[in-house]
Design an enzyme around this catalytic site. Structure first.
Site, PDB file in Angstrom:
ATOM      1  N   ASP A   1      46.534  38.397  41.964  1.00 20.75           N
ATOM      2  CA  ASP A   1      46.397  37.178  42.767  1.00 20.75           C
ATOM      3  C   ASP A   1      47.768  36.673  43.202  1.00 20.75           C
ATOM      4  O   ASP A   1      48.518  36.115  42.403  1.00 20.75           O
ATOM      5  CB  ASP A   1      45.701  36.096  41.928  1.00 20.75           C
ATOM      6  CG  ASP A   1      44.236  36.400  41.686  1.00 20.75           C
ATOM      7  OD1 ASP A   1      43.506  36.585  42.672  1.00 20.75           O
ATOM      8  OD2 ASP A   1      43.820  36.451  40.511  1.00 20.75           O
TER       9      ASP A   1
ATOM     10  N   HIS B   1      44.867  40.309  46.103  1.00 19.56           N
ATOM     11  CA  HIS B   1      44.151  39.194  46.727  1.00 19.56           C
ATOM     12  C   HIS B   1      45.195  38.181  47.199  1.00 19.56           C
ATOM     13  O   HIS B   1      45.849  37.532  46.380  1.00 19.56           O
ATOM     14  CB  HIS B   1      43.204  38.592  45.681  1.00 19.56           C
ATOM     15  CG  HIS B   1      42.440  37.390  46.134  1.00 19.56           C
ATOM     16  ND1 HIS B   1      41.756  36.575  45.262  1.00 19.56           N
ATOM     17  CD2 HIS B   1      42.239  36.856  47.360  1.00 19.56           C
ATOM     18  CE1 HIS B   1      41.172  35.603  45.926  1.00 19.56           C
ATOM     19  NE2 HIS B   1      41.463  35.738  47.212  1.00 19.56           N
TER      20      HIS B   1
HETATM   21  C1  DX5 Z   1      41.182  32.374  41.453  1.00 15.59           C
HETATM   22  C2  DX5 Z   1      41.572  33.840  41.513  1.00 15.59           C
HETATM   23  C3  DX5 Z   1      40.845  34.654  40.549  1.00 15.59           C
HETATM   24  C4  DX5 Z   1      41.052  34.247  39.102  1.00 15.59           C
HETATM   25  C5  DX5 Z   1      39.749  34.370  38.424  1.00 15.59           C
HETATM   26  O1  DX5 Z   1      41.710  31.693  42.515  1.00 15.59           O
HETATM   27  O2  DX5 Z   1      41.361  34.387  42.804  1.00 15.59           O
HETATM   28  O3  DX5 Z   1      41.089  36.042  40.730  1.00 15.59           O
HETATM   29  O4  DX5 Z   1      41.989  35.031  38.421  1.00 15.59           O
HETATM   30  O5  DX5 Z   1      39.854  33.808  37.172  1.00 15.59           O
HETATM   31  P1  DX5 Z   1      38.592  33.534  36.251  1.00 15.59           P
HETATM   32  O6  DX5 Z   1      37.944  34.868  36.042  1.00 15.59           O
HETATM   33  O7  DX5 Z   1      39.191  32.965  35.028  1.00 15.59           O
HETATM   34  O8  DX5 Z   1      37.691  32.603  36.989  1.00 15.59           O
HETATM   35 ZN    ZN Z   2      41.474  36.661  43.015  1.00 15.25          ZN
END
Ligand code: DX5
Ligand code: ZN
Length: 219
Positions: free
Chosen positions: A38, A69
């Site tokens: 991320d 992402h």
């Molecule tokens: C949130 C990110 C996610 C995050 C998900 O903005 O895009 O990829 O890491 O985290 P969890 O699984 O803890 O919701």
């Molecule tokens: Zn993400």
């Protein structure tokens, strides 16, 4: 709907940033095939995480699929760096890109797989002109920006819609769900038809991440 194995993509957002390699090894040990990265810029979302140099360093220590992402403005500026860094999938948001078609084309031109993401307030219909050209659709099941949030149940319906559109139109994109995926929510998200499940806190927060992956896959 045919039940099939899903790919679990742990997000290092919930890993310890000063021990990143340890986090990567945990993902490998759990036999996951993907790592979700991320990138956040403090603009599109409030947090700043890391940039393309981190992607490059991670590429240097693992052969797993790097699923990037981009929660950043002007994602087009990062594409060459990401290709050079060895990213596999690069996903941009439809909400903050005007020339989305051009950006997705460029990602593919650079030899990477192109993904498009939607936040909870964006309907699937906003993607209609893009679904034929993408390799992955990332459905955010929380508002982007932070790990550890609660899944927004109404977003799960978008996964079903995408599944049906893909069947109907003969498209080939993977469907990924991102946010709030844990042992309580996993079955509803899986049943909606995902191929890939991103999980940050449920993986890194588990006492035994490898065992947790087995639970999340619903095997
Ligand atoms: C949130 C990110 C996610 C995050 C998900 O903005 O895009 O990829 O890491 O985290 P969890 O699984 O803890 O919701
Ligand atoms: Zn993400």
């Amino acid at each position: 709907m045919m039940k099939k194995a899903i790919t679990i993509a742990p997000s290092v957002l919930s890993a310890d940033f000063v021990n990143m390699e340890q986090g990567i090894r945990l993902i490998e040990k759990a036999e996951c095939k993907w790592i979700h990265l991320d990138l956040m810029d403090g603009q599109f979302v409030p947090l700043i995480t890391f940039g393309t140099q981190m992607v490059k360093s991670i590429r240097g220590i693992t052969d797993l699929v790097l699923d990037v992402h981009l929660m950043i403005n002007s994602p087009e500026n990062q594409l060459d760096f990401l290709a050079e860094a060895g990213a596999d999938y690069v996903t941009v948001h439809v909400e903050n890109t005007v020339h989305t078609h051009r950006i997705l084309s460029r990602i593919k031109e650079l030899g990477m797989k192109a993904g498009i993401a939607v936040v909870p307030s964006t309907p699937v219909s906003a993607l209609s002109e893009l679904l034929g050209m993408v390799d992955l659709v990332l459905v955010m099941t929380v508002n982007p920006g932070f790990g550890g949030q609660k899944l927004i149940a109404s977003c799960v319906n978008k996964i079903k819609q995408l599944y049906d559109i893909r069947e109907r139109e003969g498209y080939s994109f993977l469907i990924s769900a991102d946010g709030g995926f844990n042992r309580e929510t996993a079955s509803s998200v899986r049943d909606a038809g995902i191929d890939v499940a991103v999980c940050g806190s449920s993986f890194f927060g588990a006492d035994d991440p490898s065992a947790e992956v087995v639970v999340l896959q619903g095997k």
